[in-house]
Design an enzyme around this catalytic site. Structure first.
Site, PDB file in Angstrom:
ATOM      1  N   GLY A 663       0.816  -1.206   0.000  1.00 46.72           N
ATOM      2  CA  GLY A 663       0.000   0.000   0.000  1.00 46.72           C
ATOM      3  C   GLY A 663       0.852   1.259   0.000  1.00 46.72           C
ATOM      4  N   GLU A 666      -0.715   5.805   2.610  1.00 48.34           N
ATOM      5  CA  GLU A 666      -0.439   6.425   3.907  1.00 48.34           C
ATOM      6  C   GLU A 666       1.034   6.570   4.262  1.00 48.34           C
ATOM      7  OE1 GLU A 666      -4.091   5.096   6.655  1.00 48.34           O
ATOM      8  OE2 GLU A 666      -3.605   3.693   5.055  1.00 48.34           O
TER       9      GLU A 666
END
Length: 705
Positions: A663, A666
């Site tokens: 990912g 973030e």
């Protein structure tokens, strides 16, 4: 060639200009993309909520007569006449179910009218009387209500301890013991929370601004006593979320409730000034960090102890000490979380919950340790690289933090950095560095990929694109497996009647939905290769990853990065300005460089905003957040971030998923605030341990050149 941590060690690359444009880009720039607030079904009515004006107490009387005197007003719902809901798993969704008020801004009534203006006027004319009670909203370290929760957000144990921290502290050559503070922060996506709802017999349809329609469907079905198949939730386009749309919020329940009462579609868009109270926020933290080290900078003991708060309605504990369990070698370690229940709105997810706040404190303390040991801050971090994940002892699936630090230093020109900053007239200039980490989170999902007779393909999965480029990346995954050009693939997402997908949160979307798409596309490719014909209705293959996602969990799976910042500080005014910001990340294989770079840059800009601008204060008298709009709650704009660059290491981690990706939504925010704070110290010699950093913290503390 594979490196020792399971990924290739090919040369770093940034790829900023490569990749594919967003599939829905033209729709967005031409206004064809429809968001939850754009829908206007025939006969649509408009709703406006009435917030409580006390921080704690009970409603004793509500007078709706003036509001209902307007013929444009069809209903004013209160706890006295609103439909009864089933018991809510999330108490913040039990709207208009009783007279109790748990925080200022909690909804106590809802006006429904023929126009937005009529609804707003009606809401203003509702008269509410309260029995107010003394409220508690100020977080202090010696609060008598401090307690140890069972766990922090994400299911992490609240406390972890290993080794003998006392002995490590007593025997240390160098000790750092400092307390860092972060204020409440608010998500403030560009698109406010909105929902349009209507009933057709026993079926409910809602268009909601949400990060996950599956959860909206599940929660509304439970609240209204329906089967899940009786609820259709749609979020085809979402204008940002940053976590505050990760779970259903009161507005969608109110819209569905009002639509049932009036028998017509109802649209409810929350005013921005109400968002601070009802959609979650990042809670304030007080963090004590202790580092016990040898003279050469090697850490022997590490402690990070967190104090935060939650509401009386719902426990949510920011897991700010968890990154310290991942980052650095430390034979002895203590990480704890403590919390106070107060009469405040319920905190919730905000981009990188835990990591963003916890790493500000940890990486600031690492900078202080480097200074105390007389070491370069990059070198200090390299000396404390662990062989395995410190807290669990598991091997890393891949860990290229050292490469990120070295490559970032090279690109940033770190070798020219002196032990102190430099002066340019009245400006003090300095640079700083911080490391970052974010866990690899993967949930199970289902997907369908269909071959059409015309040679095109359709990807179907209930993913949500909140501006991250999810549509495009999922189509890229399918196109790569099928070995066809991207223009022959389209994606259907954002509806609860599509194959099951999870929430767009925790930087988990590409890995979770993408794995299901990869598996379905692989099966379809196999059938086509075997010569299975494509019938007129298309040839489909499906996949469900419930069992597949358990693979690789024997490894500690994380993304890593390093951020470098340069700032200038005006010695006369104390004004801090960011000059440069550079990040280098190891986040697995980058599937679409164009949208990936956008995500990394966005995270870094948000981290800079956290460091220098964003602050929310709790009014002790009235019990609410004083900054409730974008005029008073400042977020970074273009002028605040003149030079931001994002690069990445060419890393592929097949222990994580068959795509080798991690990912990226973030990781960009995580280390940025500390890098900026460390740059301010380098420029001024002043250590600021409370965010945001500005003139208030620096004036009177800046000396001569």
């Amino acid at each position: 060639m594979n490196g020792p941590m399971g990924g290739p060690t090919s040369s770093p690359t940034s790829g900023p200009s490569g990749g594919h444009p967003r599939l829905e880009g033209r729709e967005k720039v031409t206004g064809a993309a429809r968001y939850a607030d754009d829908l206007r079904p025939a006969g649509c009515l408009y709703a406006c909520p009435v917030p409580a004006t006390v921080a704690r107490g009970a409603v004793t009387a509500i007078d709706t007569s003036a509001a209902l005197a307007d013929p444009r007003v069809l209903a004013v719902l209160t706890h006295l006449d609103a439909p009864r809901l089933a018991q809510a798993e999330d108490p913040t969704l039990a709207v208009l179910q009783g007279p109790r008020v748990a925080y200022r801004g909690q909804y106590v009534a809802l006006a429904v009218a023929e126009s937005v203006e009529a609804a707003e006027q009606a809401a203003a004319e509702v008269r509410v009387r309260y029995a107010a009670e003394p409220h508690d909203v100020v977080l202090v370290e010696d609060h008598p209500g401090v307690y140890a929760p069972a766990e922090a957000n994400g299911g992490h144990p609240a406390d972890r301890a290993r080794g003998d921290l006392g002995a490590a502290w007593a025997g240390a050559d160098v000790r750092i013991d400092a307390t860092y503070r972060t204020p409440p922060l608010h998500n403030h996506p560009m698109e406010p929370h909105a929902a349009t709802a209507w009933w057709d017999g026993g079926r409910l349809t809602v268009y909601d601004s949400s990060q996950g329609t599956g959860e909206v469907q599940r929660v509304l079905a439970a609240l209204f006593g329906l089967e899940r198949a009786q609820v259709l939730a749609v979020s085809e386009h979402v204008g940002g979320g940053f976590g505050c749309k990760g779970t259903p919020r009161p507005h969608v329940v109110l819209a569905a409730m009002a639509a049932r009462v009036v028998g017509r579609p109802v649209r409810l868009a929350l005013p921005r000034a109400q968002l601070a109270a009802v959609v979650g926020h990042r809670a304030p933290t007080v963090q004590r960090v202790r580092l016990a080290a040898r003279a050469d900078g090697r850490i022997e003991g590490l402690a990070q102890e967190i104090l935060t708060r939650c509401s009386t309605l719902k426990e949510f504990v920011e897991q700010a000490a968890v990154p310290a369990r991942v980052m650095y070698r430390s034979p002895a370690s203590l990480t704890t979380h403590r919390v106070v229940r107060q009469d405040v709105p319920a905190p919730s997810w905000m981009r990188a919950p835990g990591e963003a706040t916890g790493m500000f404190a940890l990486e600031s303390a690492m900078d202080e340790l480097a200074l105390a040991c007389g070491l370069d801050p990059v070198e200090l971090r390299l000396r404390n690289e662990p062989d395995t994940e410190p807290d669990s002892g598991r091997p890393f699936s891949s860990r290229h933090l050292a490469q990120c630090l070295r490559e970032g230093a090279r690109r940033f020109g770190w070798e020219r950095r002196g032990p102190v900053g430099r002066s340019e007239g009245r400006l003090l200039v300095g640079t700083g560095v911080a490391a970052s980490t974010y866990p690899v989170l993967i949930g199970s999902a289902a997907a369908e990929v269909r071959a059409e007779p015309d040679g095109t393909f359709v990807v179907r999965v209930n993913a949500t694109d909140i501006g991250t480029g999810a549509r495009t990346v999922l189509a890229v995954v399918a196109a790569e497996v099928l070995a066809v050009p991207l223009e022959r693939v389209r994606a259907e997402i954002g509806r609860s009647d599509l194959p099951r997908g999870g929430v767009a949160g925790g930087s988990s979307g590409t890995s979770s939905w993408g794995w299901a798409v990869h598996a379905a596309a692989s099966e379809l490719a196999r059938r086509l290769a075997e010569g299975v014909p494509v019938p007129p209705e298309g040839l489909s293959a499906g996949a469900d990853t419930r069992e597949l996602v358990q693979r690789g969990t024997e490894f500690a799976r994380h993304a890593f990065g390093a951020q470098f910042a340069e700032v200038q500080v005006d010695r006369d005014t104390g004004e801090v300005r960011l000059r440069r910001l550079l990040g280098v990340f190891a986040a697995g294989r980058i599937l679409n460089p164009r949208t990936a770079r956008s995500q990394l840059l966005g995270g870094m800009v948000m981290g800079a905003s956290m460091a220098l601008l964003e602050e929310s204060t709790m009014d002790p008298e009235f019990g609410d957040h004083a900054e409730r709009d974008l005029a008073s709650y400042h977020v970074a704009v273009n002028a605040d971030v003149p030079d931001v660059q994002a690069h990445w290491i060419d890393e592929e981690d097949l222990h994580v998923s068959p795509m080798g990706s991690k990912g990226i939504g973030e990781i960009g925010i995580v280390g940025t605030a500390a890098a900026v704070a460390n740059a301010v110290h380098h420029a001024t010699g002043v250590r600021v341990r409370e965010l945001p950093i500005g003139a208030r913290a620096l004036l009177g503390r800046l000396g001569g050149p």
